[in-house]
Design a protein around this motif. Structure first.
Motif, PDB file in Angstrom:
ATOM      1  N   PRO A 102       0.823  -1.218   0.000  1.00 23.80           N
ATOM      2  CA  PRO A 102       0.000   0.000   0.000  1.00 23.80           C
ATOM      3  C   PRO A 102       0.851   1.260   0.000  1.00 23.80           C
ATOM      4  O   PRO A 102       1.812   1.383   0.764  1.00 23.80           O
ATOM      5  N   GLY A 103       0.508   2.167  -0.876  1.00 24.09           N
ATOM      6  CA  GLY A 103       1.218   3.440  -0.947  1.00 24.09           C
ATOM      7  C   GLY A 103       2.520   3.409  -1.721  1.00 24.09           C
ATOM      8  O   GLY A 103       3.222   4.420  -1.789  1.00 24.09           O
ATOM      9  N   ALA A 104       2.851   2.262  -2.318  1.00 21.37           N
ATOM     10  CA  ALA A 104       4.089   2.170  -3.092  1.00 21.37           C
ATOM     11  C   ALA A 104       4.003   3.071  -4.324  1.00 21.37           C
ATOM     12  O   ALA A 104       2.944   3.246  -4.928  1.00 21.37           O
ATOM     13  N   LEU A 105       5.155   3.623  -4.703  1.00 21.95           N
ATOM     14  CA  LEU A 105       5.242   4.491  -5.870  1.00 21.95           C
ATOM     15  C   LEU A 105       5.930   3.768  -7.015  1.00 21.95           C
ATOM     16  O   LEU A 105       6.851   2.971  -6.793  1.00 21.95           O
ATOM     17  N   TRP A 144       9.008   1.586  -2.063  1.00 24.94           N
ATOM     18  CA  TRP A 144       8.160   1.433  -0.889  1.00 24.94           C
ATOM     19  C   TRP A 144       9.031   1.571   0.348  1.00 24.94           C
ATOM     20  O   TRP A 144      10.050   0.882   0.471  1.00 24.94           O
ATOM     21  N   HIS A 145       8.651   2.480   1.235  1.00 21.86           N
ATOM     22  CA  HIS A 145       9.477   2.788   2.412  1.00 21.86           C
ATOM     23  C   HIS A 145      10.923   3.099   2.002  1.00 21.86           C
ATOM     24  O   HIS A 145      11.873   2.639   2.626  1.00 21.86           O
ATOM     25  N   ARG A 146      11.045   3.836   0.894  1.00 19.22           N
ATOM     26  CA  ARG A 146      12.328   4.316   0.373  1.00 19.22           C
ATOM     27  C   ARG A 146      13.240   3.192  -0.119  1.00 19.22           C
ATOM     28  O   ARG A 146      14.439   3.426  -0.332  1.00 19.22           O
TER      29      ARG A 146
END
Length: 252
Positions: A102-105, A144-146
């Motif tokens: 979720p929220g991955a770019l 995701w989470h850098r």
């Protein structure tokens, strides 16, 4: 074996992929991107997803966790899209699920700088499994989470679409100039020295054991054991000849 879950709700299709993957919820309360055996690429795409995804994980590249996703076509009855309904009707039983991040770019090579060693390790891996689907047009990378995460390996291992000619593909050179990370992959020799010795017959056997038998016997083989032996022989022979297929220096 891969962990097994059962899909309980079809959420939405993902129109980005040619095989029409979809987001589903499962009985473990998880959300997954489903890759369907009834899609045009068939079970071989799922075989490639497991082999490449689990091998990458063992080489310490980030891949979302994979599961065997059992699907009852009834979950598609309320889906208004006729194409999705047909896909689910043709995909009853074992499919592939990839953990939804979720929220991955989506990876942007300008916005997301990549360490040269990581870029080189990813390019080495893609060259080994002949992944033709990591271009700047379609990177199949998420942030995701850098951290950089590898997804969508169904187009890899394309030697298995023509087993009679697979032996000739052992030495096939990989064209890395179109790879999205090629401009940053300046340490390929170091990546080769690190990764090639780790891809042992024992490691490959461990990975191949994770592929469901019914996918391996869906096309070319009478038994899963014979199929695994064929994949093991090819992948072992290819990793022994990295000089034949690895792009030289910076692939750009």
């Amino acid at each position: 074996m891969l962990r097994q879950v059962t899909a309980i709700r079809y959420v939405t299709p993902l129109r980005e992929g040619g095989s029409l993957p979809g987001v589903v919820e499962a009985d473990d309360l998880g959300t997954y991107v489903a890759k369907f055996r009834g899609a045009g690429q068939g079970p071989k795409a799922l075989v490639a997803e497991v082999i490449c995804g689990e091998l990458a994980r063992r080489l310490e590249l980030r891949v979302p966790p994979l599961v065997v996703l059992d699907i009852d076509p009834v979950i598609g009855r309320a889906e208004p899209d006729q194409e999705v309904q047909e896909l689910l009707r043709n995909s009853g039983g074992a499919n592939l699920g990839m953990d939804f991040l979720p929220g991955a770019l989506g990876f942007d090579p300008v916005a997301h700088p990549v360490d040269p060693m990581l870029a080189s390790r990813v390019l080495w891996f893609d060259a080994y499994v002949e992944n033709v689907d990591r271009s700047w047009r379609n990177p199949n990378l998420l942030v995701w989470h850098r951290e950089l995460w590898l997804i969508d390996h169904g187009a890899s291992l394309y030697f298995h679409h023509n087993w009679p000619r697979a032996a000739a593909a052992v030495h096939r050179a990989y064209r890395g100039e179109d790879h999205v990370l090629a401009p940053h992959a300046s340490r390929l020799a170091e990546a080769d020295a690190e990764l090639a010795p780790r891809v042992t017959p024992e490691l490959l056997t461990e990975v191949l054991a994770l592929v469901p038998e019914e996918w391996l016997t869906a096309a070319d083989f009478d038994s899963a054991d014979v199929a695994r032996e064929a994949y093991l022989a090819h992948l072992s022979a290819r990793v022994a000849r990295t000089a034949d297929w690895l792009p030289q220096g910076n692939a750009a």
